[in-house]
Design a protein around this motif. Sequence first.
Motif, PDB file in Angstrom:
ATOM      1  N   SER A 352      27.907 -36.811  47.495  1.00 39.32           N
ATOM      2  CA  SER A 352      28.738 -36.040  48.420  1.00 39.32           C
ATOM      3  C   SER A 352      29.814 -35.265  47.683  1.00 39.32           C
ATOM      4  CB  SER A 352      29.388 -36.969  49.463  1.00 39.32           C
ATOM      5  OG  SER A 352      30.250 -37.883  48.823  1.00 39.32           O
ATOM      6  N   GLU A 365      34.752 -35.012  54.189  1.00 36.14           N
ATOM      7  CA  GLU A 365      33.433 -34.831  53.596  1.00 36.14           C
ATOM      8  C   GLU A 365      32.977 -33.401  53.848  1.00 36.14           C
ATOM      9  OE1 GLU A 365      29.733 -37.774  53.081  1.00 36.14           O
ATOM     10  OE2 GLU A 365      30.052 -37.091  55.148  1.00 36.14           O
ATOM     11  N   ARG A 368      27.097 -33.283  52.049  1.00 36.33           N
ATOM     12  CA  ARG A 368      26.355 -34.525  51.780  1.00 36.33           C
ATOM     13  C   ARG A 368      24.874 -34.188  51.682  1.00 36.33           C
ATOM     14  NH1 ARG A 368      26.320 -40.020  52.040  1.00 36.33           N
ATOM     15  NH2 ARG A 368      28.578 -40.035  52.311  1.00 36.33           N
TER      16      ARG A 368
END
Length: 592
Positions: A352, A365, A368
């Motif tokens: 990620s 995030e 990913r």
Amino acid sequence: MALPPPGTLQPKELSPRSKQRMQESTPTGTAELPPSAEPGGRGVCAGRQLRVLLTPLAVAGRRLLPQKRLLGAYGGAAADRAPAGKRLRLERSPPRAAPVSRPTGTDSAWDEESDGSDAGDTPLNGDFELSAYERKRLKNITENAKFFAALQLHESAARLRQMVYKKEAHTTKRAKPKKVEDETVLRRSMRLQRVDPSGIPLSELPAQPEAEEYPKVPAGPLSMIPEDQGGNSKLPDDLLATWMRISEVKAHGTEKLPSDMKRYQDSLTSMVLSEDSIKKVVKYRVCSAAIHPSESIIFVAAGDRCGQIGLWNVSCKAQEEAHVFTAHNDPVNCMEFSPFNPAHLLSVSNGSLRCGDVTRAVFDEIYRTEDEVNLSSFDFLDDNASTAIVGHWDGDVSVVDRRTPGTSPELSANIGFTRTRTVHVHPVNKQYFIAAGSTDVCVYDVRYLTARLNKPVSSLRGHTRSVASAYFSPVTGSRVVTVCADNKLRVYDTTSLSPTITALSTVSHNNNTGRWLTRFRAVWDPKQEHCFVVGSMAHPRQIKVFQDSGKLLHSFSNLDCLGSVCSINVCHPTRNILVGGNGSGRLHVFKE
């Protein structure tokens, strides 16, 4: 003189005078007449062969007559086969008496009476002596027998024969269990034996899965909770306030201009390492590092091989100013403070790409992958750091836009690499980026990337083994430095991106870091366009600074404080500060 056929020759019987002479010269009880000399004896048995030696005997006034010498009735090998009681006994005689004078005028009679038994070196008194040759032969046999007896060949052969007979076939035998009485009895409590104090065995517990040493980080945003704090505690206020305060100053507020080489070399000499500038920031080997562009304080970050990110305020002497966060599950391969907003720290691991936002105390995030072990590096494609190019371990690259919701990339492109270790964007022409792979280093135009195989704009030739890194020079991008496993540092002139570019200079450098150290990455010093920094395997431990021509400008070392290899190095963009990370999670800060 021709001999008669074997078995037909009979010895002549001795004359009375010869018998008398032999009896007079032989001691009583020591001499035996040969069977042929016994009165009425038949001599040699029928069918036995005589061994006769002919020796010429010189006599004054006469011609040489062959004399017969009887070695024995059963001479040589035949003597061993003689019947019992028929063997010839040779005994040492006493000192010889004076030679018997030959009677005058009896020469012919002497020859007629002689039967050859008194020839050669055998005395006339009847003593049967061996010749000189036979004595030498017996002496050699005796010496050889003693020599072979000393070698003990028979004993060695017997032992060898015994070893061969005792040798067993090559079969794997099961080890015999030890006897109970020989074993040491270990005392175990009833709890470990799972026995109730009353003597009733306890029921077996269901098998439980082993707890992982490092719990997996879930997908999505993560709160910035240091490892040394409680489960629901917030980020310390001092670290939050410090990071936000230093991030208010623009990193690129002043224009970066190349300085004079002599002045730059003097600034390198003024940078030293002290004990208070060394700290274990992360738990394991440093895989990446970044330094905040603030000019007021020194604020650094490091990522290790287990996904931890450590933040250290070097200017603060308090021990609790280094905080560790678990943001990834895999090694943090690359990290960098955002050039547009230094309050953001971007880091990429195998699975990620995350952004640590100190204003919200969260690790967002951004990207990913479906494959958990895929991402290797990244770099920003524009000045506001909204888009980035991401390299993959399988050779592909992806374009990621932080403004797009979700964690999917805008584009995944095949550049023909089997492995992409680093990607870096041109500092002036942002549409170009350079990728370093197994043995390939190529420049691509992001505007023409497609999902299918893409053709490079330029190829940098000369690498014979895998390339660890390739970076453009920080101001103009007219140089590229690469680190190769063939123990070479190469500098290329990328002023004009021709299809094929050869090395401008080559530096021999030991890049064999092995499996326990992070591979070297040569990075340019943002304050000097034509100089780069790289770790070293040399003793004493040091960090080297080279000019693009291959000339060594300076070596950072400290016998008291620097005792390990600093594979990862990063320079401050405006201040004379160098940070090096080693294999145990420590950061070394060289400063004025």
